[in-house]
Motif scaffolding. Structure first.
Motif, short mmCIF file in Angstrom:
data_model
loop_
_atom_site.label_atom_id
_atom_site.label_comp_id
_atom_site.label_asym_id
_atom_site.label_seq_id
_atom_site.Cartn_x
_atom_site.Cartn_y
_atom_site.Cartn_z
N GLY A 1 0.82 -1.20 0.00
CA GLY A 1 0.00 0.00 0.00
C GLY A 1 0.86 1.25 0.00
N PRO A 2 0.22 2.41 0.16
CA PRO A 2 0.94 3.67 0.03
C PRO A 2 1.86 3.99 1.21
CG PRO A 2 -1.35 4.06 0.62
CD PRO A 2 -1.20 2.59 0.35
N GLY A 3 1.64 3.38 2.35
CA GLY A 3 2.48 3.67 3.52
C GLY A 3 2.84 2.40 4.26
N VAL A 4 3.95 2.45 4.98
CA VAL A 4 4.41 1.31 5.77
C VAL A 4 3.83 1.43 7.18
CG1 VAL A 4 6.43 0.20 6.77
CG2 VAL A 4 6.53 1.09 4.44
N ASP A 5 3.22 0.35 7.67
CA ASP A 5 2.69 0.32 9.03
C ASP A 5 3.76 -0.30 9.93
OD1 ASP A 5 1.44 -0.24 11.45
OD2 ASP A 5 -0.46 -0.78 10.51
N PRO A 6 4.43 0.52 10.75
CA PRO A 6 5.52 -0.01 11.57
C PRO A 6 5.07 -1.07 12.58
CG PRO A 6 5.06 2.29 12.13
CD PRO A 6 4.22 1.94 10.94
N GLU A 7 3.82 -1.02 13.02
CA GLU A 7 3.32 -2.02 13.96
C GLU A 7 3.23 -3.39 13.28
OE1 GLU A 7 1.63 -3.30 17.76
OE2 GLU A 7 3.23 -2.05 16.99
N LEU A 8 2.71 -3.42 12.06
CA LEU A 8 2.63 -4.70 11.33
C LEU A 8 4.01 -5.22 10.99
CD1 LEU A 8 -0.39 -4.14 8.92
CD2 LEU A 8 -0.28 -5.64 10.91
N THR A 9 4.93 -4.33 10.67
CA THR A 9 6.30 -4.73 10.38
C THR A 9 6.95 -5.34 11.62
OG1 THR A 9 6.46 -2.98 8.75
CG2 THR A 9 8.52 -3.91 9.50
N ARG A 10 6.72 -4.74 12.79
CA ARG A 10 7.27 -5.26 14.05
C ARG A 10 6.71 -6.65 14.35
NH1 ARG A 10 5.49 -6.27 18.73
NH2 ARG A 10 3.51 -5.19 18.41
N VAL A 11 5.40 -6.80 14.19
CA VAL A 11 4.77 -8.09 14.46
C VAL A 11 5.29 -9.15 13.48
CG1 VAL A 11 2.57 -9.36 14.48
CG2 VAL A 11 2.72 -7.11 15.54
N ALA A 12 5.39 -8.80 12.21
CA ALA A 12 5.90 -9.75 11.22
C ALA A 12 7.32 -10.19 11.56
CB ALA A 12 5.85 -9.13 9.82
N SER A 13 8.14 -9.25 12.03
CA SER A 13 9.51 -9.57 12.42
C SER A 13 9.53 -10.49 13.64
CB SER A 13 10.27 -8.28 12.71
OG SER A 13 11.58 -8.55 13.09
N ALA A 14 8.69 -10.21 14.64
CA ALA A 14 8.62 -11.04 15.84
C ALA A 14 8.15 -12.45 15.49
CB ALA A 14 7.71 -10.40 16.88
N VAL A 15 7.13 -12.55 14.65
CA VAL A 15 6.62 -13.87 14.24
C VAL A 15 7.70 -14.63 13.49
CG1 VAL A 15 4.96 -15.04 12.72
CG2 VAL A 15 4.18 -13.21 14.25
N TYR A 16 8.40 -13.95 12.60
CA TYR A 16 9.49 -14.59 11.85
C TYR A 16 10.55 -15.13 12.80
CZ TYR A 16 13.54 -15.16 8.83
OH TYR A 16 14.65 -15.67 8.20
N SER A 17 10.94 -14.31 13.78
CA SER A 17 11.95 -14.73 14.76
C SER A 17 11.50 -15.96 15.52
CB SER A 17 12.24 -13.59 15.75
OG SER A 17 12.82 -12.50 15.09
N LEU A 18 10.25 -15.98 15.93
CA LEU A 18 9.71 -17.13 16.67
C LEU A 18 9.64 -18.38 15.78
CD1 LEU A 18 7.01 -15.25 18.72
CD2 LEU A 18 9.03 -16.42 19.65
N GLU A 19 9.26 -18.19 14.53
CA GLU A 19 9.22 -19.33 13.60
C GLU A 19 10.62 -19.92 13.41
OE1 GLU A 19 5.46 -18.12 10.72
OE2 GLU A 19 7.46 -17.41 10.19
N GLN A 20 11.62 -19.05 13.32
CA GLN A 20 13.00 -19.53 13.16
C GLN A 20 13.46 -20.33 14.37
OE1 GLN A 20 14.62 -19.21 10.12
NE2 GLN A 20 12.50 -18.58 9.75
N LYS A 21 12.90 -20.05 15.53
CA LYS A 21 13.23 -20.77 16.76
C LYS A 21 12.29 -21.96 16.97
CE LYS A 21 14.88 -16.49 18.88
NZ LYS A 21 16.17 -16.63 18.31
N LYS A 22 11.48 -22.26 15.95
CA LYS A 22 10.58 -23.43 15.93
C LYS A 22 9.42 -23.33 16.91
CE LYS A 22 13.25 -25.34 12.88
NZ LYS A 22 13.12 -24.80 11.57
#
Length: 119
Positions: free
Chosen positions: A19-40
């Motif tokens: 979309g036209p702007g980046v939502d920093p809250e969604l980016t933070r959550v996506a990063s946290a979820v990714y980190s947790l997935e990497q740790k299984k």
């Protein structure tokens, strides 16, 4: 192991970079979820726009949506129990629920790019 489920409102993507702007809250959550997935860790996100069946099939989520409507989203479950309604969890909350350090939830996805140079 604890199971975390994040039921997102309808949106085009869960990363916050569309979309036209980046939502920093969604980016933070996506990063946290990714980190947790990497740790299984057992963590899953469901987007209402793409996976409406997950919202209908889960009795807890379905009941909240019938009572409060879509404003209840995002809805966060840990072991199928509601832990947060209407807002994303902080990194500190995720860390507490899963017994990890909040600093461990800031791993950024790495993308490899292949460059070809033509002469």
């Amino acid at each position: 192991m604890k199971k975390v489920e994040i039921f997102d409102p309808a949106m085009c993507c869960s990363t916050g970079v569309c979309g036209p702007g980046v939502d920093p809250e969604l980016t933070r959550v996506a990063s946290a979820v990714y980190s947790l997935e990497q740790k299984k860790f057992d963590i899953t996100r469901f987007n209402l726009a793409n996976e409406p069946g997950a919202f209908v099939d889960n009795e807890v989520v379905n009941k909240v949506l019938l009572e409060k409507g879509p404003d209840a989203l995002p809805l966060i479950l840990v072991n199928n129990e509601i832990v947060k309604v209407g807002a994303y969890p902080t990194n500190e909350e995720l860390a507490e629920w899963l017994d990890v350090k909040a600093a461990e939830l800031q791993e950024k996805p790495r993308v490899r790019v292949s460059l070809k140079f033509e002469k």
